[in-house]
Design a protein around this motif. Structure first.
Motif, mmCIF file in Angstrom:
data_model
loop_
_atom_site.group_PDB
_atom_site.id
_atom_site.type_symbol
_atom_site.label_atom_id
_atom_site.label_comp_id
_atom_site.label_asym_id
_atom_site.label_seq_id
_atom_site.Cartn_x
_atom_site.Cartn_y
_atom_site.Cartn_z
ATOM 1 N N ARG A 16 0.848 -1.180 0.000
ATOM 2 C CA ARG A 16 0.000 0.000 0.000
ATOM 3 C C ARG A 16 0.885 1.231 0.000
ATOM 4 N NH1 ARG A 16 -3.113 2.819 3.815
ATOM 5 N NH2 ARG A 16 -2.111 1.821 5.562
ATOM 6 N N ALA A 21 -3.363 10.241 5.105
ATOM 7 C CA ALA A 21 -3.886 9.827 6.415
ATOM 8 C C ALA A 21 -2.799 9.148 7.247
ATOM 9 C CB ALA A 21 -5.070 8.880 6.233
ATOM 10 N N VAL A 95 -15.703 14.254 -11.258
ATOM 11 C CA VAL A 95 -15.063 13.449 -10.208
ATOM 12 C C VAL A 95 -13.862 14.200 -9.649
ATOM 13 C CG1 VAL A 95 -13.714 11.359 -9.786
ATOM 14 C CG2 VAL A 95 -15.842 11.214 -11.084
ATOM 15 N N LEU A 98 -14.942 17.145 -7.449
ATOM 16 C CA LEU A 98 -15.428 16.671 -6.144
ATOM 17 C C LEU A 98 -14.267 16.185 -5.286
ATOM 18 C CD1 LEU A 98 -17.915 16.292 -4.457
ATOM 19 C CD2 LEU A 98 -18.194 14.009 -5.412
ATOM 20 N N SER A 99 -13.306 15.509 -5.922
ATOM 21 C CA SER A 99 -12.139 15.021 -5.174
ATOM 22 C C SER A 99 -11.374 16.185 -4.561
ATOM 23 C CB SER A 99 -11.198 14.230 -6.096
ATOM 24 O OG SER A 99 -11.837 13.091 -6.587
ATOM 25 N N GLN A 102 -13.214 17.500 -1.648
ATOM 26 C CA GLN A 102 -13.087 16.583 -0.525
ATOM 27 C C GLN A 102 -11.722 16.738 0.147
ATOM 28 O OE1 GLN A 102 -15.518 14.322 0.771
ATOM 29 N NE2 GLN A 102 -13.974 14.517 2.392
ATOM 30 N N ALA A 105 -11.708 19.774 2.257
ATOM 31 C CA ALA A 105 -12.428 19.531 3.510
ATOM 32 C C ALA A 105 -11.576 18.699 4.461
ATOM 33 C CB ALA A 105 -13.753 18.823 3.224
ATOM 34 N N ASP A 106 -10.953 17.643 3.924
ATOM 35 C CA ASP A 106 -10.087 16.790 4.751
ATOM 36 C C ASP A 106 -8.996 17.620 5.410
ATOM 37 O OD1 ASP A 106 -11.590 14.773 3.764
ATOM 38 O OD2 ASP A 106 -10.036 13.895 2.490
ATOM 39 N N VAL A 109 -10.257 19.745 8.297
ATOM 40 C CA VAL A 109 -10.498 18.927 9.485
ATOM 41 C C VAL A 109 -9.163 18.538 10.133
ATOM 42 C CG1 VAL A 109 -11.382 16.723 10.329
ATOM 43 C CG2 VAL A 109 -12.721 18.057 8.697
ATOM 44 N N GLU A 113 -7.844 19.441 13.860
ATOM 45 C CA GLU A 113 -7.408 18.416 14.812
ATOM 46 C C GLU A 113 -5.997 18.688 15.309
ATOM 47 O OE1 GLU A 113 -7.808 14.393 13.439
ATOM 48 O OE2 GLU A 113 -9.929 14.705 13.000
ATOM 49 N N LEU B 22 -9.796 7.998 -3.456
ATOM 50 C CA LEU B 22 -10.308 9.348 -3.679
ATOM 51 C C LEU B 22 -11.234 9.354 -4.896
ATOM 52 C CD1 LEU B 22 -9.964 12.247 -2.551
ATOM 53 C CD2 LEU B 22 -8.159 12.591 -4.244
ATOM 54 N N TYR B 25 -14.578 7.229 -4.125
ATOM 55 C CA TYR B 25 -15.635 7.881 -3.346
ATOM 56 C C TYR B 25 -16.261 9.039 -4.106
ATOM 57 C CZ TYR B 25 -14.864 5.080 0.806
ATOM 58 O OH TYR B 25 -14.803 4.031 1.680
ATOM 59 N N SER B 26 -15.450 9.790 -4.853
ATOM 60 C CA SER B 26 -16.014 10.895 -5.631
ATOM 61 C C SER B 26 -16.983 10.350 -6.670
ATOM 62 C CB SER B 26 -14.899 11.689 -6.307
ATOM 63 O OG SER B 26 -14.079 12.281 -5.330
ATOM 64 N N ARG B 36 -23.629 9.827 0.282
ATOM 65 C CA ARG B 36 -22.688 10.736 0.934
ATOM 66 C C ARG B 36 -22.966 10.869 2.427
ATOM 67 N NH1 ARG B 36 -19.237 12.294 3.261
ATOM 68 N NH2 ARG B 36 -17.778 14.029 2.937
ATOM 69 N N VAL B 41 -17.473 13.899 7.538
ATOM 70 C CA VAL B 41 -17.017 15.024 6.724
ATOM 71 C C VAL B 41 -15.644 14.740 6.137
ATOM 72 C CG1 VAL B 41 -16.364 17.451 6.771
ATOM 73 C CG2 VAL B 41 -18.372 16.679 8.035
ATOM 74 N N SER B 42 -14.697 14.417 7.020
ATOM 75 C CA SER B 42 -13.355 14.117 6.540
ATOM 76 C C SER B 42 -13.283 12.653 6.112
ATOM 77 C CB SER B 42 -12.323 14.370 7.634
ATOM 78 O OG SER B 42 -11.059 13.887 7.211
ATOM 79 N N MET B 43 -12.819 12.423 4.903
ATOM 80 C CA MET B 43 -12.773 11.061 4.366
ATOM 81 C C MET B 43 -11.366 10.486 4.435
ATOM 82 S SD MET B 43 -15.816 10.193 3.336
ATOM 83 C CE MET B 43 -15.504 8.891 2.153
ATOM 84 N N MET B 44 -10.452 11.213 5.069
ATOM 85 C CA MET B 44 -9.046 10.830 4.999
ATOM 86 C C MET B 44 -8.811 9.406 5.511
ATOM 87 S SD MET B 44 -5.912 12.989 6.484
ATOM 88 C CE MET B 44 -5.836 14.523 5.624
ATOM 89 N N THR B 45 -9.302 9.107 6.710
ATOM 90 C CA THR B 45 -9.084 7.758 7.239
ATOM 91 C C THR B 45 -9.993 6.745 6.560
ATOM 92 O OG1 THR B 45 -10.453 8.534 9.033
ATOM 93 C CG2 THR B 45 -8.151 8.181 9.522
ATOM 94 N N ARG B 47 -10.701 6.527 3.493
ATOM 95 C CA ARG B 47 -10.049 6.032 2.273
ATOM 96 C C ARG B 47 -9.052 4.925 2.599
ATOM 97 N NH1 ARG B 47 -10.279 11.560 0.796
ATOM 98 N NH2 ARG B 47 -8.128 11.989 1.360
ATOM 99 N N ASP B 48 -8.328 5.119 3.694
ATOM 100 C CA ASP B 48 -7.376 4.086 4.110
ATOM 101 C C ASP B 48 -8.088 2.785 4.453
ATOM 102 O OD1 ASP B 48 -5.197 5.582 3.761
ATOM 103 O OD2 ASP B 48 -4.488 5.496 5.839
ATOM 104 N N PRO B 209 -10.962 13.805 17.819
ATOM 105 C CA PRO B 209 -12.241 14.504 17.719
ATOM 106 C C PRO B 209 -13.345 13.852 18.542
ATOM 107 C CG PRO B 209 -11.727 13.395 15.640
ATOM 108 C CD PRO B 209 -10.520 13.249 16.528
#
Lengths: 308, 379
Positions: A16, A21, A95, A98-99, A102, A105-106, A109, A113, B22, B25-26, B36, B41-45, B47-48, B209
């Protein structure tokens, strides 16, 4: 840092690529005590940059891929007959848009954090320091109070005509006789109880005396000589000297009655200790002055002098 | 189905890393916008996770014994996210579109057919397992008490609206309205009760969070959702051996549940419970443990403080104290808490002669699974 592609098969069955992330939530082990390591904050800041950069590269790569697909299609159908392919390209673009949204947004966040992580960990550290400081100070105050009590009980009996300290004859006699050890023990215990009570009383008296003295100094002399208040008053000679003595109107210079203790420290009341005052120093001097003040002290141990 | 060809194509696709999920999901959200709202909101984890699950499936695609239970669990577990049978074809279509997009010239009609067939099997195993479960998809619950025990630890009691059966030592996933669509596992800290109340011990992790919200913002009366109980840190019911429990931090929770269960049994078993914390103030649940110890003379609770010099009781590392108080060769052992403490204690106990198969351990990492520096997942 090795990439996950090198990882052991048990944990990661499939090769991977490193993802943003991964960078965001990577956990490093702590280096052992006394071993050198990188500054944690610097590493965190750098990881944030790596994560942002990785995200950007992934986005750019995707855009380039779309571009390649679009160009390839143009080359293969130069007449532009493929209406369906154009629609494909449009949906590919959707696509991609939107990516990108996203990813933004990620990132927001993740930033939030990260910020909260830093603020809370700073706040915790600060809180822990405060608690530790308070604990140390409380400990010093308790030790100082105990020492004062001990000192007072050791030094005070003589003027009242009370039996001498446990090192004195009355304590030793029954033990030497050795005829009735239970009785001796009982006597000793009574004596200890007496001394303990006496110490407590003396401590209370001492404190009341010192408090009264301070009050007088502030109220009366402070009015006449305001600058004298700023310097902490020293204890007048003689434990029998009450606060009334200090109020002697004949005394022109109030500080003439007082004398500084041997090592030049002034005396302050325990109960009134300002938080900023170094606790150790005041503890030592007040004890010392109390015994200095006309109280005979048979073989007072010297260690009380050096409290900290 | 040409499994080797599928694996090869997945490897080609996987080489594109985060780009792949990525895109997936899009594509899914564009073509099936109703999906959706199932995600945070955050899709970071997220996706993993998709990649980890897909990788696991592709690796074991010819190993039915591993794959089928995995998929069944996955299917049952996905009910709490609000996943319906109708969502599966949507995911399949986007998955195929994603594979096609990244496979390039290697993508052929035969390969597409193989993948479609494989996905069909996966989806049917998952939906079937989900449909067979009699439990609710999730349990709505209400906060009935919330105590801040330390700066970072709260003891929360929840009352599920419907009966939630679990085995002491198990954990439930929790989602709060404060952080929608983010689920975290917390061990239940009590044995099943008449009134159905569950006690959770939540430690706020810096920047976490969910955990910070549960500790700092959750209040009595708030609604939470609970997932089905999971986890294997449970008592071996065939064994009547005495117990040794070792916990640090909120690792106390599952072991307290086990202790409660033992105290309710008819057969008295000796229990020694060692609890480690950094300072005396961090021993956030000592009182309730000591109450259990007072009520049951064969229960001993030993607090150990690792980071406070003038603590009057046991000081230092709990693993040292435990081994010193041994031998424990005849005990069933449970260890739960910070990863370092767990590793150290297990290692020392094995060295001291405790058979490895009698030791059950669980490492409490921050609730979000993060890769270690070597890249392996820590939880």
């Amino acid at each position: 840092m090795t990439t996950p592609t090198n990882s052991v098969p048990d944990h990661q069955e499939w090769a991977r690529r490193l993802s943003p992330a991964d960078v965001h939530s990577v956990l490093f082990g702590r280096s052992g005590l006394g071993r050198r390591g990188y500054d944690v904050t610097e590493v965190d800041v750098f990881l944030e940059r790596v994560q942002v950069e990785l995200t950007r590269l992934i986005r750019e790569k995707g855009e380039l891929r779309d571009e390649v697909i679009r160009l390839k299609e143009q080359v293969s159908s130069p007449d532009g007959e493929g209406g369906g392919e154009r629609r494909d390209a449009a949906s590919l673009q959707a696509v991609r848009v939107l990516s990108a949204a996203q990813q933004t947004a990620d990132q927001y966040v993740a930033d939030a954090e990260q910020y909260s992580r830093r603020v809370t960990s700073d706040a915790r550290q600060h809180a822990e320091e405060l608690v530790e400081e308070a604990r140390v100070r409380a400990k010093a105050i308790v030790e100082q109070a105990e020492r004062l009590a001990l000192e007072a009980s050791a030094a005070a009996p003589a003027p009242n005509g009370a039996p001498a300290l446990p090192s004195g004859a009355p304590a030793a006699e029954p033990v030497a006789a050795g005829t009735d050890s239970a009785q001796a023990k009982q006597e000793l215990e009574e004596q200890v109880a007496y001394l303990r009570a006496f110490g407590q009383v003396t401590r209370v008296q001492l404190r009341a005396y010192l408090e009264a003295l301070l009050r007088d100094v502030e109220l009366e002399w402070g009015r006449a000589q305001p600058q004298a208040v700023s310097a902490l008053p020293a204890l007048p000679a003689g434990l029998n000297g009450t606060a009334a003595l200090a109020r002697d109107p004949l005394a022109k210079d109030p500080l003439a009655n007082a004398r500084p203790s041997a090592d030049g420290h002034a005396v302050v009341d325990l109960s009134d200790q300002a938080p900023s005052a170094p606790a150790g120093a005041t503890a030592a001097t007040s004890v010392e002055d109390a015994s200095d003040a006309g109280v005979p002290e048979p073989g007072r141990p010297d260690e009380a002098r050096s409290s900290r | 189905m040409d499994i080797q060809r599928m694996r090869d194509s997945f490897e080609v696709v996987g080489a594109n890393g985060d780009e792949v999920p990525l895109f997936f999901y899009s594509h899914l959200f564009l073509n099936y916008p109703e999906t959706r709202s199932l995600f945070p909101v955050s899709m970071m984890t997220q996706r993993d996770r998709l990649f980890a699950a897909l990788g696991h499936i592709v690796t074991n695609v010819d190993n039915v014994d591993v794959l089928v239970p995995f998929l069944q669990d996955l299917g049952r577990d996905h009910r709490k996210f609000g996943t319906l049978a109708g969502h599966y074809p949507a995911v399949g279509a986007s998955l195929l579109a994603t594979l096609e997009h990244f496979a390039g010239d290697a993508w052929t009609p035969e390969l597409a057919a193989d993948w479609a067939e494989a996905y069909g099997v996966i989806a049917s195993v998952m939906t079937e397992a989900a449909g067979q479960s009699d439990d609710p998809a999730w349990w709505d619950a209400r906060v009935v008490s919330h105590e801040r025990r330390t700066l970072d630890i709260a003891v929360v009691r929840l009352e599920p609206r419907e009966r939630l059966d679990f085995v002491p030592g198990q954990a439930v996933a929790v989602e709060s309205e404060l952080r929608p669509r983010l689920w975290r596992y917390y061990a239940v800290a009590n044995a099943p009760r008449e009134d159905n109340v569950l006690e959770l011990h939540v430690q706020a992790h810096d920047g976490g969070p969910v955990s910070s919200a549960l500790v700092r913002h959750l209040a009595v009366g708030d609604a939470v959702r609970l997932g089905p109980p999971q986890g294997g840190l449970v008592l071996d019911t065939t064994s009547d051996r005495d117990l040794l429990l070792v916990a640090s931090g909120t690792g106390v929770a599952p072991l307290k549940a086990i202790l409660e269960q033992v105290t309710q049994d008819d057969v008295a078993r000796r229990v020694d419970f060692y609890v480690e914390a950094r300072t005396a103030a961090d021993l956030y649940d000592l009182e309730s443990l000591q109450a259990l110890a007072r009520a049951h003379p064969w229960v001993t609770v030993v607090p150990v403080v690792s980071d406070e010099d003038d603590y009057p009781g046991e000081k230092g590392r709990v693993s040292d104290v435990v081994v010193r108080d041994g031998p424990w060769g005849s005990r069933d052992v449970f260890v739960c808490g910070a990863p370092l403490m767990v590793d150290e204690t297990v290692k020392e106990l094995i060295k001291a002669g405790v058979p490895e198969h009698r030791i059950r351990a669980e490492r409490f990492a921050p609730s979000r699974p993060g890769p270690s520096a070597e890249g392996s997942l820590t939880s």
